[in-house]
Motif scaffolding. Sequence first.
Motif, mmCIF file in Angstrom:
data_model
loop_
_atom_site.group_PDB
_atom_site.id
_atom_site.type_symbol
_atom_site.label_atom_id
_atom_site.label_comp_id
_atom_site.label_asym_id
_atom_site.label_seq_id
_atom_site.Cartn_x
_atom_site.Cartn_y
_atom_site.Cartn_z
ATOM 1 N N MET A 1 -26.820 76.206 58.215
ATOM 2 C CA MET A 1 -27.238 77.315 59.075
ATOM 3 C C MET A 1 -28.494 78.005 58.556
ATOM 4 S SD MET A 1 -24.972 80.587 60.267
ATOM 5 C CE MET A 1 -25.639 81.822 61.350
ATOM 6 N N SER A 2 -28.726 77.931 57.262
ATOM 7 C CA SER A 2 -29.894 78.575 56.672
ATOM 8 C C SER A 2 -31.183 77.991 57.249
ATOM 9 C CB SER A 2 -29.883 78.388 55.155
ATOM 10 O OG SER A 2 -31.043 78.932 54.588
ATOM 11 N N LYS A 3 -32.117 78.871 57.622
ATOM 12 C CA LYS A 3 -33.396 78.434 58.158
ATOM 13 C C LYS A 3 -34.504 79.292 57.573
ATOM 14 C CE LYS A 3 -31.725 76.611 62.589
ATOM 15 N NZ LYS A 3 -31.869 76.640 64.060
ATOM 16 N N GLN A 4 -35.710 78.740 57.546
ATOM 17 C CA GLN A 4 -36.833 79.488 56.986
ATOM 18 C C GLN A 4 -38.092 79.242 57.800
ATOM 19 O OE1 GLN A 4 -37.167 80.081 52.639
ATOM 20 N NE2 GLN A 4 -39.126 79.034 52.811
ATOM 21 N N ILE A 5 -38.869 80.293 57.971
ATOM 22 C CA ILE A 5 -40.144 80.242 58.671
ATOM 23 C C ILE A 5 -41.182 80.876 57.765
ATOM 24 C CG2 ILE A 5 -41.438 81.074 60.689
ATOM 25 C CD1 ILE A 5 -38.559 81.405 62.009
ATOM 26 N N THR A 6 -42.356 80.279 57.673
ATOM 27 C CA THR A 6 -43.441 80.856 56.884
ATOM 28 C C THR A 6 -44.495 81.437 57.809
ATOM 29 O OG1 THR A 6 -43.075 79.288 55.082
ATOM 30 C CG2 THR A 6 -45.206 80.405 55.145
ATOM 31 N N VAL A 7 -44.850 82.686 57.564
ATOM 32 C CA VAL A 7 -45.896 83.354 58.335
ATOM 33 C C VAL A 7 -47.224 83.143 57.620
ATOM 34 C CG1 VAL A 7 -46.707 85.549 59.292
ATOM 35 C CG2 VAL A 7 -44.243 85.081 59.125
ATOM 36 N N HIS A 8 -48.224 82.700 58.375
ATOM 37 C CA HIS A 8 -49.550 82.424 57.818
ATOM 38 C C HIS A 8 -50.582 83.411 58.373
ATOM 39 C CE1 HIS A 8 -47.487 78.575 57.273
ATOM 40 N NE2 HIS A 8 -48.391 78.264 56.372
ATOM 41 N N TYR A 9 -51.608 83.675 57.569
ATOM 42 C CA TYR A 9 -52.809 84.362 58.048
ATOM 43 C C TYR A 9 -54.011 83.632 57.463
ATOM 44 C CZ TYR A 9 -49.844 88.119 59.712
ATOM 45 O OH TYR A 9 -48.876 88.829 60.377
ATOM 46 N N ASP A 10 -55.010 83.375 58.301
ATOM 47 C CA ASP A 10 -56.186 82.608 57.874
ATOM 48 C C ASP A 10 -55.778 81.286 57.226
ATOM 49 O OD1 ASP A 10 -57.916 84.630 58.758
ATOM 50 O OD2 ASP A 10 -57.730 85.703 56.860
ATOM 51 N N ASN A 11 -54.751 80.673 57.830
ATOM 52 C CA ASN A 11 -54.239 79.370 57.382
ATOM 53 C C ASN A 11 -53.633 79.396 55.971
ATOM 54 O OD1 ASN A 11 -55.016 77.961 59.783
ATOM 55 N ND2 ASN A 11 -57.139 77.978 59.041
ATOM 56 N N GLN A 12 -53.347 80.594 55.471
ATOM 57 C CA GLN A 12 -52.715 80.720 54.159
ATOM 58 C C GLN A 12 -51.297 81.278 54.330
ATOM 59 O OE1 GLN A 12 -54.170 79.701 51.229
ATOM 60 N NE2 GLN A 12 -55.816 78.954 52.564
ATOM 61 N N PRO A 13 -50.301 80.695 53.627
ATOM 62 C CA PRO A 13 -48.948 81.235 53.713
ATOM 63 C C PRO A 13 -48.871 82.620 53.074
ATOM 64 C CG PRO A 13 -49.079 79.551 52.000
ATOM 65 C CD PRO A 13 -50.400 79.538 52.715
ATOM 66 N N ILE A 14 -48.292 83.582 53.794
ATOM 67 C CA ILE A 14 -48.248 84.963 53.320
ATOM 68 C C ILE A 14 -46.832 85.374 52.918
ATOM 69 C CG2 ILE A 14 -48.746 87.376 53.870
ATOM 70 C CD1 ILE A 14 -51.209 85.597 53.640
ATOM 71 N N TYR A 15 -45.858 85.108 53.793
ATOM 72 C CA TYR A 15 -44.478 85.444 53.443
ATOM 73 C C TYR A 15 -43.516 84.605 54.269
ATOM 74 C CZ TYR A 15 -44.522 88.458 57.649
ATOM 75 O OH TYR A 15 -44.638 88.937 58.930
ATOM 76 N N ASP A 16 -42.272 84.553 53.787
ATOM 77 C CA ASP A 16 -41.239 83.765 54.450
ATOM 78 C C ASP A 16 -40.235 84.667 55.164
ATOM 79 O OD1 ASP A 16 -42.225 81.303 53.556
ATOM 80 O OD2 ASP A 16 -41.089 81.431 51.676
ATOM 81 N N ILE A 17 -39.705 84.126 56.243
ATOM 82 C CA ILE A 17 -38.566 84.728 56.950
ATOM 83 C C ILE A 17 -37.378 83.810 56.701
ATOM 84 C CG2 ILE A 17 -37.633 85.466 59.168
ATOM 85 C CD1 ILE A 17 -40.627 85.441 60.171
ATOM 86 N N THR A 18 -36.343 84.330 56.069
ATOM 87 C CA THR A 18 -35.144 83.550 55.771
ATOM 88 C C THR A 18 -34.007 84.015 56.663
ATOM 89 O OG1 THR A 18 -35.809 83.246 53.465
ATOM 90 C CG2 THR A 18 -33.476 82.915 53.983
ATOM 91 N N ILE A 19 -33.349 83.076 57.328
ATOM 92 C CA ILE A 19 -32.228 83.382 58.217
ATOM 93 C C ILE A 19 -30.959 82.808 57.606
ATOM 94 C CG2 ILE A 19 -31.297 83.185 60.561
ATOM 95 C CD1 ILE A 19 -34.201 82.564 61.482
ATOM 96 N N GLU A 20 -30.007 83.681 57.309
ATOM 97 C CA GLU A 20 -28.756 83.286 56.667
ATOM 98 C C GLU A 20 -27.574 83.911 57.404
ATOM 99 O OE1 GLU A 20 -28.272 81.253 54.198
ATOM 100 O OE2 GLU A 20 -30.106 81.139 52.990
ATOM 101 N N LYS A 21 -26.360 83.442 57.088
ATOM 102 C CA LYS A 21 -25.154 83.990 57.705
ATOM 103 C C LYS A 21 -24.566 85.152 56.914
ATOM 104 C CE LYS A 21 -22.110 80.653 55.411
ATOM 105 N NZ LYS A 21 -21.076 79.600 55.599
ATOM 106 N N ASP A 22 -25.131 85.420 55.709
ATOM 107 C CA ASP A 22 -24.617 86.497 54.860
ATOM 108 C C ASP A 22 -25.690 86.840 53.824
ATOM 109 O OD1 ASP A 22 -24.498 84.426 52.939
ATOM 110 O OD2 ASP A 22 -22.384 84.037 53.382
ATOM 111 N N TYR A 23 -25.316 87.627 52.811
ATOM 112 C CA TYR A 23 -26.270 87.998 51.767
ATOM 113 C C TYR A 23 -26.112 87.148 50.501
ATOM 114 C CZ TYR A 23 -27.678 92.212 54.319
ATOM 115 O OH TYR A 23 -28.189 93.090 55.248
ATOM 116 N N SER A 24 -25.397 86.029 50.597
ATOM 117 C CA SER A 24 -25.097 85.247 49.398
ATOM 118 C C SER A 24 -26.333 84.648 48.744
ATOM 119 C CB SER A 24 -24.092 84.129 49.732
ATOM 120 O OG SER A 24 -24.639 83.232 50.685
ATOM 121 N N ASN A 25 -27.412 84.472 49.498
ATOM 122 C CA ASN A 25 -28.628 83.894 48.934
ATOM 123 C C ASN A 25 -29.709 84.944 48.674
ATOM 124 O OD1 ASN A 25 -29.996 81.505 48.074
ATOM 125 N ND2 ASN A 25 -31.219 81.530 49.944
#
Length: 249
Positions: free
Chosen positions: A1-25
């Motif tokens: 279920m865990s998923k991750q998206i990376t947000v880019h600006y000027d083609n550079q990775p800036i930060y990640d969005i992590t989607i989880e079912k709880d706070y275990s990670n």
Amino acid sequence: MSKQITVHYDNQPIYDITIEKDYSNLDTVIKKQVTAEHKVCIVSDSSVAKHYLEDVTEIVKDCVSKVTSFVFPAGEESKNLNVVEDLYEHLIKEKFDRKDILLALGGGVVGDLTGFAAATYLRGIKVIQLPTTLLAMVDSSVGGKTGVDFRGYKNMVGAFYQPEFVYINTDTLNTLPYREVAAGLAEALKYGYIIDKDFLKYFEDNKSSIKALDSQAINDVIYFSCKAKADVVSQDEKEMGLRAILNFG
């Protein structure tokens, strides 16, 4: 279920969005961004704090030197400069400096206010977003818009300020009133009309599962919404053109 998206600006990775079912990670994600010498202030409102503040504090305190919290009354009426000033004072008394971190635990009001405080305290300190409402998960926690209301004018004072990361725990949706869930679904549905008709069809085909907050269905909705918004804001961080399409409706 865990998923991750990376947000880019000027083609550079800036930060990640992590989607989880709880706070275990959460501790694993935090340790990638902080060291034991940092201090963290968890900012929340009175509604969210009673559900999640203790659990998040227990996780964070094992990652840093000190954890403190700042809780303000829930509601849009708290999204103002007076509350920001109270937060500044709390940070000063707790001796927060530029290497320390704010953690926004809550919905859009908490995220916007905390982000603005982070952008302006000592001319900018780090901020982490832990959205707990569906609307914040699919919209306000992504893209770096921060701000507060000013003398009755909504979001009149603010800044574009990107977080270190966004961590979405979908289990927090189970403590939301359904009216707030519906508001988030309406925002997510908007991406289908604006960006991708296939996502709109997914909504139509899975509406019962989505309304019931089925874990897989709601995870898919959050993932697509975050990816859609990330793709847009990556091209137009400060709403000078393309990003305006997200204001549809």
